[in-house]
Design an enzyme around this catalytic site. Structure first.
Site, PDB file in Angstrom:
ATOM      1  N   ASP A 486      -8.592 -91.711 -26.392  1.00 52.06           N
ATOM      2  CA  ASP A 486      -8.514 -92.683 -25.406  1.00 52.06           C
ATOM      3  C   ASP A 486      -7.947 -94.031 -25.898  1.00 52.06           C
ATOM      4  O   ASP A 486      -7.591 -94.822 -24.972  1.00 52.06           O
ATOM      5  CB  ASP A 486      -9.840 -93.136 -24.621  1.00 52.06           C
ATOM      6  CG  ASP A 486     -10.031 -91.675 -23.793  1.00 52.06           C
ATOM      7  OD1 ASP A 486      -9.251 -90.768 -23.374  1.00 52.06           O
ATOM      8  OD2 ASP A 486     -11.237 -91.613 -23.471  1.00 52.06           O
TER       9      ASP A 486
HETATM   10  C1  BGC Z   1     -14.216 -95.830 -25.811  1.00 51.32           C
HETATM   11  C2  BGC Z   1     -13.930 -94.352 -25.776  1.00 51.32           C
HETATM   12  C3  BGC Z   1     -13.954 -94.004 -24.195  1.00 51.32           C
HETATM   13  C4  BGC Z   1     -13.164 -94.980 -23.644  1.00 51.32           C
HETATM   14  C5  BGC Z   1     -13.001 -94.426 -22.106  1.00 51.32           C
HETATM   15  C6  BGC Z   1     -13.264 -96.664 -25.008  1.00 51.32           C
HETATM   16  O1  BGC Z   1     -13.921 -98.080 -24.890  1.00 51.32           O
HETATM   17  O2  BGC Z   1     -13.885 -96.312 -27.193  1.00 51.32           O
HETATM   18  O3  BGC Z   1     -14.531 -93.594 -26.800  1.00 51.32           O
HETATM   19  O4  BGC Z   1     -13.389 -92.597 -24.308  1.00 51.32           O
HETATM   20  O5  BGC Z   1     -13.458 -96.202 -23.611  1.00 51.32           O
HETATM   21  O6  BGC Z   1     -14.313 -94.918 -21.587  1.00 51.32           O
HETATM   22  C1  NOJ Z   2     -14.849 -90.372 -25.262  1.00 49.20           C
HETATM   23  C2  NOJ Z   2     -14.250 -89.831 -24.173  1.00 49.20           C
HETATM   24  O1  NOJ Z   2     -15.409 -89.348 -23.236  1.00 49.20           O
HETATM   25  C3  NOJ Z   2     -13.444 -88.736 -24.307  1.00 49.20           C
HETATM   26  O2  NOJ Z   2     -12.624 -87.869 -23.542  1.00 49.20           O
HETATM   27  C4  NOJ Z   2     -12.413 -89.217 -25.824  1.00 49.20           C
HETATM   28  O3  NOJ Z   2     -11.685 -88.058 -26.051  1.00 49.20           O
HETATM   29  C5  NOJ Z   2     -13.157 -89.525 -26.763  1.00 49.20           C
HETATM   30  N1  NOJ Z   2     -14.084 -90.778 -26.332  1.00 49.20           N
HETATM   31  C6  NOJ Z   2     -12.193 -90.315 -27.965  1.00 49.20           C
HETATM   32  O4  NOJ Z   2     -11.648 -91.261 -27.515  1.00 49.20           O
END
Ligand code: BGC
Ligand code: NOJ
Length: 820
Positions: A486
């Site tokens: 993400d």
């Molecule tokens: C986090 C991710 C997460 C994303 C969406 C980011 O700040 O590092 O792990 O998936 O937010 O919530």
């Molecule tokens: C947490 C999110 O829930 C997941 O969808 C994502 O793949 C990982 N972070 C990595 O960014």
């Protein structure tokens, strides 16, 4: 590192036993299996909700407060002026004995002070919208004890988000009713709402409080509420401000005497025409009925026994005996338990997820269900339909949805181009487990719009099409807003700290960046899709399916060719191409020369195995990504913000997606190792992130719960390598389960039966697995006399040798002997 220990495993009871309340971080557990849920820490902190931690929060909790873990279900015991709690907090009066046992959907907290023992069993009975708190008070002293007992819960005004912010309104809306020993919370019930909560105790009470400030005192804390310290309830009736529920009970115990009190925190929804018993008086029939079912020790013990049997049955579906306790307890107990929890909550509610932010993830839920489908397939089936209903007609998907409404979340929207592939991943796992192809005929809408229904199979088809219709300049999948990572935001281009990395797209030309992670994911899931189509054509003799299989095979071959041509860096797979066509995750890059995700997916997809690419990529993971605590996400870490890359480069070195050990994707590489037959490497990666194997590290370095995986362990570039964060709700659970159950121990559901294909460290000699599969039950003994890493030499089913390594499915009990 000192070697202080805060607890230990008790495998016989399937519990983790915490013996010191001052754990390095709250160590929590989950209560409830279907609708009514609670989070509970080792000091009884936490909260309850019905289905949705945002929209139906029942009790209040204060995240990231001082002190940490503030708010919960608290019992205060005033024993002749000494005030204490069985779970130590919030009074923190030193106890003579403390123990918290976290088990399968229950927690038991016991405290002793001055000859009195208070033991509380917390659980949510099956099919019940209530948390039971069975408090047992025992006088272990030689004198008569006259105890003043106060219970405590603080109501949340339903929507946990507005409860934390809209005080101009909240402070005027709270309403309660008190009837006998039950305190009802009915805020907003008179308007549109048809639901209320209640807190009951199965004995006569000598007083109560429902107004927080009256009970606590404006200048006091939970640690020293006025009413408790004085041993005198105020019988307050809340009108607005902050409604609470506290019972006051006088308990006299002879030496040796013991007494149970059953507290019940429940939730009710009423039909619109049955809302009121009298003007402004709520209809309490349903609450009365639930109370009636759980108002004696015998009834509660029976409900608890049923819950334990339920978990027995769930954990009897896949059971291994290797003789190695550390492995057996993770496989047989904790990993499966964590899979159920992540299935239930996705990423919504933990002590790191506030329950208001993230709902259910599209990709997350599809992965979670793969760790859960063997436990309760009908629930996985329903989940697949719910998830698919949030897809768009072009195959794109809402990235998240709310569990209560099942509607896609508009704040985050869609455009995460890996999402569609995961629907195939989840659906195929369901069919292989159950043999239930009928799910593919279910009519499922797009974006929940009535009238838009097509079959689930059609949803799978548009999912695949979404990838192949969105290819970039190198014929690799366009990444969209982001793929699994993400925080790799290749179409964001933001210099403005007020913009969201997740939803901002600052280039109007649209996305041009491409993802090698999606390329690998596509090849893996499209191969599954092709196999499914072939199976369907075999089952139905319908040539459309075989045509579809051919069509997708062409796309797979093209994708493999594109990866080999433009996705290989020489020693590993590239990660992506940015908007301008520059390589990401290449030796040519200044930082982050190699990323884990594409190594995982392209090795699982076996792309270029024949040319040595897979082996080289796996070796590169060992060389550049592996460290003491696992494999980091990228290496070296970013040390400066790159506006073409987005959020990932804005994080401190070694944390989260910037070179943290993002446990979720370690199993991808481990499975890549298994498919390549490299059992020793697979095992050594696996053991590094297997909680029971590194239990000592958890106590003082990782700091989070030693019985579950956490999302992230700070990587080798971090200021504090080895610190664990974001425990419980992580895709790691399902992936660790897939890794060990299907690839290491090697029992893999296929359409026609169970495939046995272990990948072991050379030290593994023998193990036995009990596996229930559809209407069959297999006892599988694997022997590895020559210390092989992979390859089944011989398989004997019910005394007869078979060809190949798939046990053909047939109902009943079977014994299988496997020799490596
Ligand atoms: C986090 C991710 C997460 C994303 C969406 C980011 O700040 O590092 O792990 O998936 O937010 O919530
Ligand atoms: C947490 C999110 O829930 C997941 O969808 C994502 O793949 C990982 N972070 C990595 O960014």
């Amino acid at each position: 590192m000192d070697n202080k220990r805060y607890g230990h495993f008790d495998d016989q009871h399937r519990e983790y036993v915490i013996t010191d309340p001052k754990t390095p971080w709250p160590w929590i557990n989950y209560l409830g299996n279907e609708d009514f849920f609670s989070l509970i820490s080792n000091t009884a902190g936490g909260y309850s909700f019905y289905k949705d931690a945002k929209f139906r929060r029942i009790t209040r909790y204060r995240y990231n407060n001082v002190p940490m873990d503030n708010g919960g279900r608290y019992f205060y015991i005033n024993d002749n002026g000494t005030v204490w709690n069985p779970g130590w907090k919030p009074c923190k009066t030193p106890l003579d004995f403390y123990e918290c046992r976290h088990g399968m959907s229950y927690t038991r907290i016991t405290g002793r002070k001055n000859g009195v023992e208070a033991s509380v069993l917390f659980f949510v009975p099956l099919k019940t919208w209530a948390e039971v708190q069975k408090l047992t008070l025992t006088n272990q002293s030689k004198e008569v004890k006259k105890l003043k007992l106060f219970s405590f819960e603080e109501w949340c005004l339903w929507n946990a988000a507005t409860d934390m912010e809209n005080f101009q309104r909240n402070f005027s809306t709270g309403e309660v009713e008190i009837e006998g020993s039950t305190i009802y919370h009915k805020t907003e019930y008179r308007e549109r709402r048809n639901h209320y909560a209640y807190y009951h105790v199965n004995t006569e009470i000598q007083g109560y409080d429902t107004d927080r400030e009256t009970f606590v005192g404006l200048y006091n804390e939970f640690a020293n509420p006025d009413a408790v310290m004085e041993g005198k309830p105020r019988n307050s009736h809340a009108h607005g401000w902050s409604p609470i529920a506290s019972h006051y009970i006088e308990v006299e115990l002879q030496p040796g005497e013991s007494r149970d009190l059953i507290f019940l925190l429940g939730y009710v929804e009423n039909e619109q025409d049955k809302k009121f018993a009298a003007p402004q008086v709520i209809n309490k029939d349903k609450a009365h009925a639930t109370i009636e079912k759980l108002n004696t020790t015998e009834k509660v013990d029976k409900a608890f026994a049923e819950l334990c049997q339920y978990w027995d049955a769930l954990l009897n579906i896949y059971k291994v005996h290797t003789g190695n306790d550390k492995l057996d307890r993770m496989v047989n107990i904790w990993n499966q338990y964590q899979c159920m929890v992540t299935f239930n909550f996705s990423r919504s509610a933990s002590f790191f997820e506030s329950g208001v932010g993230r709902g259910m993830g599209f990709r997350d839920s599809n992965q979670d269900l793969v760790g859960f489908v063997h436990q309760i397939p009908p629930r996985a089936r329903q989940r697949i339909i719910d998830i698919a209903s949030t897809q768009f007609p072009d195959g794109g998907c809402y990235h998240q949805y709310q569990p209560l409404t099942k509607r896609g979340n508009n704040d985050i929207g869609g455009g995460f181009n890996d999402d569609p592939c995961w629907l195939i991943f989840g659906t195929v796992a369901y069919i292989k487990e159950t043999g239930d192809f009928s799910i593919l005929d279910e009519m499922v809408p797009f974006d929940n719009q009535p009238g838009s229904e097509v079959t689930l199979f059609e949803h799978l088809k548009v999912s695949m099409d979404h990838v192949i219709k969105n290819l970039g300049p190198h014929m690799l999948p366009l990444i969209g807003r982001a793929d699994w990572n993400d925080c790799l935001n290749l179409n964001c281009f933001s210099w403005d700290p007020n913009e969201s990395f997740q939803t901002t797209e600052n280039k109007s030309e649209g996305s041009k960046a491409e993802s090698l992670m999606i390329a690998g994911l596509f090849v893996v899931t499209a191969k599954e899709y092709v196999e499914l189509c072939k199976k369907l054509s075999e089952n139905s003799k319908n040539s459309e399916y075989s045509e579809e299989a051919k069509r997708m095979q062409v796309a797979i071959d093209a994708m493999i060719a594109a990866v080999k041509k433009d996705g290989w860096d020489g020693e590993w797979y590239l990660r992506a191409y940015d908007f301008f066509g520059n390589k990401i995750g290449s030796h040519e890059c200044e930082e982050a020369k190699i990323f884990i995700e594409s190594q995982g997916w392209c090795t699982m997809a076996q792309i270029g195995a024949e040319d040595g690419m897979v082996a080289k990529a796996l070796d590169s993971c060992k060389k550049y990504l592996e460290c003491e605590h696992g494999m980091v996400l990228n290496n070296p870490a970013f040390t400066k913000y790159i506006y073409e890359y987005g959020e990932i480069s804005s994080y401190p070195e070694g944390y989260k997606e910037n070179a943290g050990i993002f446990c979720h994707n370690n199993p991808w590489v481990i499975i890549g190792e298994c498919i390549a037959g490299r059992g020793n490497d697979a095992w050594s990666h696996y053991a590094k992130i297997l909680p029971s194997y590194v239990e000592e590290k958890y106590q003082t370095l990782h700091k989070v719960e030693p019985y579950v995986n956490c999302q992230m362990v700070a990587g080798k570039d971090a200021a504090k390598p080895g610190e664990g964060k974001n425990s419980w709700l992580t895709g790691t659970a399902a992936w660790m389960w897939l890794t060990v159950s299907q690839y290491i121990l090697g029992v893999k559901p296929q359409y026609d039966g169970l495939q046995i294909d272990p990948c072991l460290p050379t030290t593994a000699k023998e193990y036995t697995i009990q596996r229930k599969f559809r209407d069959a039950e297999y006892t599988i003994t694997v022997k590895n006399p020559d210390g092989k890493e992979s390859g089944v030499k011989q398989m004997i089913v019910d005394g007869k040798p078979i060809d190949g390594n798939i046990i053909p499915y047939s109902a009943g009990k079977h014994a299988v002997e496997v020799t490596m």
